[in-house]
Design an enzyme around this catalytic site. Structure first.
Site, PDB file in Angstrom:
ATOM      1  N   GLU A 281     -46.691 -19.507  10.093  1.00  0.00           N
ATOM      2  CA  GLU A 281     -45.358 -19.758  10.646  1.00  0.00           C
ATOM      3  C   GLU A 281     -45.293 -21.162  11.256  1.00  0.00           C
ATOM      4  O   GLU A 281     -46.166 -21.557  12.022  1.00  0.00           O
ATOM      5  CB  GLU A 281     -45.039 -18.713  11.716  1.00  0.00           C
ATOM      6  CG  GLU A 281     -43.686 -18.866  12.365  1.00  0.00           C
ATOM      7  CD  GLU A 281     -43.446 -17.858  13.478  1.00  0.00           C
ATOM      8  OE1 GLU A 281     -42.286 -17.704  13.908  1.00  0.00           O
ATOM      9  OE2 GLU A 281     -44.428 -17.218  13.931  1.00  0.00           O
ATOM     10  N   LYS A 344     -35.489 -16.415   8.654  1.00  0.00           N
ATOM     11  CA  LYS A 344     -35.807 -15.209   9.415  1.00  0.00           C
ATOM     12  C   LYS A 344     -34.539 -14.475   9.833  1.00  0.00           C
ATOM     13  O   LYS A 344     -33.611 -15.067  10.395  1.00  0.00           O
ATOM     14  CB  LYS A 344     -36.643 -15.586  10.646  1.00  0.00           C
ATOM     15  CG  LYS A 344     -37.199 -14.393  11.407  1.00  0.00           C
ATOM     16  CD  LYS A 344     -38.090 -14.853  12.555  1.00  0.00           C
ATOM     17  CE  LYS A 344     -38.695 -13.672  13.290  1.00  0.00           C
ATOM     18  NZ  LYS A 344     -39.547 -14.108  14.419  1.00  0.00           N
ATOM     19  N   CYS A 396     -43.398 -13.264  11.401  1.00  0.00           N
ATOM     20  CA  CYS A 396     -43.814 -12.874  12.744  1.00  0.00           C
ATOM     21  C   CYS A 396     -43.334 -11.487  13.138  1.00  0.00           C
ATOM     22  O   CYS A 396     -43.697 -10.472  12.564  1.00  0.00           O
ATOM     23  CB  CYS A 396     -43.343 -13.944  13.730  1.00  0.00           C
ATOM     24  SG  CYS A 396     -43.945 -13.720  15.419  1.00  0.00           S
TER      25      CYS A 396
END
Length: 521
Positions: A281, A344, A396
């Site tokens: 990430e 995301k 994540c």
């Protein structure tokens, strides 16, 4: 006003804290998962004979201690990296733990209502359904925080958790609560002088269900492994750059961090020649669409090495002068440069965005949230297609949301990639807790899950939940693993949380029945 009866007060406090301790020990880093199977029993005894409101307070107190001991690590990221004073970090831990404890408090309050209105057996019967209902709500209300669901304590018990490809994580929680209920009834019913067969009724049913679950797990593992043995594989390489959080966003360190990833990737290629390479990430802590000089370096590297590279970076879109910034993953290919981007979807509150930002920024929260950047939510359930491969990437925190991950698989993903940066949490139990969630996402969807974490834990999890590779935290690492694409879709991938919805419906009908009976009386 005394909400809790003074009789045996010390005993009740001890029992409730004993439940807290058993809960904490069930999860990483302790991983004493057996304790989960009776962690609620002391709490059931603690609320025995109490009024519903008293039961709520006792259970809330126990759950508050349990969650504080399990998610204590939130203070680490706030204090060390968020610029938040230590006392405020602990205050936010208090608020989060207090909020999560409300669900457990409500569970035992409703349990006490049913017990007084009907019987202990009726209250115990509805308990597993009610627990799942409240866990589901916790995972969805106020953006959701399904961390440390009871079922996650069993992440290493592979034969037991295989049926999550039908029920999702909630089925595991249901089974654990069922056993807690059965053991509590067996112990508490001694005072009622019930017939021996009646005393063992709950436990007998629980053991029968457990045997069926274990048989299913054993058979399912064999079936999935047989499918994998007949499939072609291809190699994926993972780079764990181990960039310190303090240096990750330093403008002057972008080049050195980039060269470090180039060097590690070259070593990876010389070792195992992967077709695809995964960086963590925000391994590229810049906007590839804007920082052309850095982007061209990455594209040139990918072209020279003839690889497909996926890396976290910052995405940006502009619409009529309005700018949207995303936490993204970019796909680089040798012949196309930037070939795709995933933004995301599910962001971390107070970490990646500020709820009610305009309101909070004019309050005393300004000092706290001013150091935390806000991203925009992505909207597309992205499935990348390259050559004959279909895959999706989750970033994540998204790995803790089972329904989100299964939507990618339902859309066609044949394997799942996960990038994260857990440097925020330091050497706490958070990286291990975070990683353990991936075991369930792999089983629920019967997909390989390959993970790259900046400072660890990176790894590979098979479609039956086996941890094939797992790195240490805060160390540089590289590895390759040959994975197989799987096209089958599980019941869970296809239909989602049907089991949880059934528990919710059962619980609601039971509550309506109670209200109806109360109205009649």
């Amino acid at each position: 006003m005394n909400f809790i009866s003074s009789k045996n007060m010390i005993t009740k406090i001890f029992l409730s804290l004993f439940s807290s301790l058993l809960f904490i020990l069930s999860f990483p880093d302790f991983n004493l998962s057996i304790f989960a199977w009776f962690c609620l029993i002391p709490l059931f005894f603690s609320v025995k004979g109490e009024k519903p409101l008293s039961s709520f307070y006792i259970a809330w107190f126990s759950a508050f201690a349990a969650f504080s001991g399990t998610i204590y690590w939130v203070t680490n990221s706030m204090y060390y990296y968020g610029g938040i004073p230590l006392y405020l970090s602990f205050f936010f831990l208090f608020l989060l733990s207090a909020y999560l404890a409300l669900y457990v408090g409500c569970f035992f309050m409703i349990y006490s209502i049913v017990e007084k209105k009907f019987s202990q057996q009726a209250a115990l019967t509805v308990s597993p359904f009610l627990w799942v209902t409240l866990e589901y709500l916790r995972g969805h209300l106020l953006t959701g925080f399904p961390w440390a669901l009871l079922g996650y304590s069993q992440w290493r018990m592979l034969k037991l958790i295989q049926f999550s490809d039908i029920t999702g994580i909630y089925g595991i929680s249901f089974l654990i609560v069922l056993f807690n209920v059965a053991l509590f009834f067996l112990l508490s019913s001694r005072e009622m002088k019930l017939h021996i067969l009646k005393r063992f009724s709950f436990l007998s049913i629980s053991i029968l269900i457990l045997i069926i679950v274990l048989i299913y797990g054993n058979v399912r593992i064999g079936e999935v492994k047989k499918i994998l043995s007949n499939r072609d594989s291809f190699s994926i390489g993972v780079v764990q750059g181990n960039i310190e959080q303090d240096l990750k966003w330093d403008e002057e360190k972008i080049l050195s961090n980039l060269y470090k990833h180039f060097s590690l990737t070259e070593s990876l290629i010389s070792n195992c020649s992967p077709e695809m390479v995964l960086w963590s990430e925000t391994a590229l802590p810049f906007f590839p669409e804007r920082k052309k000089e850095y982007t061209e370096m990455v594209e040139d590297f990918v072209k020279r090495k003839n690889i497909m590279l996926l890396s976290g970076a910052l995405g940006v879109d502009e619409f009529s002068g309005n700018e949207k910034i995303y936490n993204s993953v970019f796909l680089f290919t040798a012949n196309r440069g930037i070939a795709g981007r995933y933004d995301k979807i599910h962001l971390v509150p107070f970490g990646e965005y500020i709820p009610l930002e305009n309101l909070l920024r004019i309050t005393a929260f300004d000092k706290i949230i001013g150091t935390i950047g806000s991203f925009d939510e992505g909207s597309e359930t992205k499935v990348f297609e390259y050559k004959d491969k279909k895959f999706s990437i989750i970033i994540c925190y998204e790995i803790i949301f089972p329904d989100l991950v299964r939507r990618f698989v339902k859309a066609g993903a044949q394997f799942i990639l996960n990038v994260t940066n857990d440097a925020w949490f330091g050497e706490t139990s958070a990286p291990q807790q975070h990683f353990s969630n991936g075991v369930f996402r792999a089983i629920e969807n019967r997909r390989f899950l390959i993970r790259s974490a900046n400072t660890g834990i990176s790894g590979v999890i098979s479609p039956v939940g086996e941890i094939i590779k797992k790195t240490d935290i805060f160390k540089e690492d590289i590895f390759c693993y040959p994975i197989s694409e799987i096209r089958i879709k599980t019941f869970y991938s296809t239909y989602g949380d049907v089991f949880a919805f059934c528990c919710i419906i059962f619980s609601l009908l039971f509550m309506l029945f109670i209200l109806f009976q109360r109205g009649k009386n």
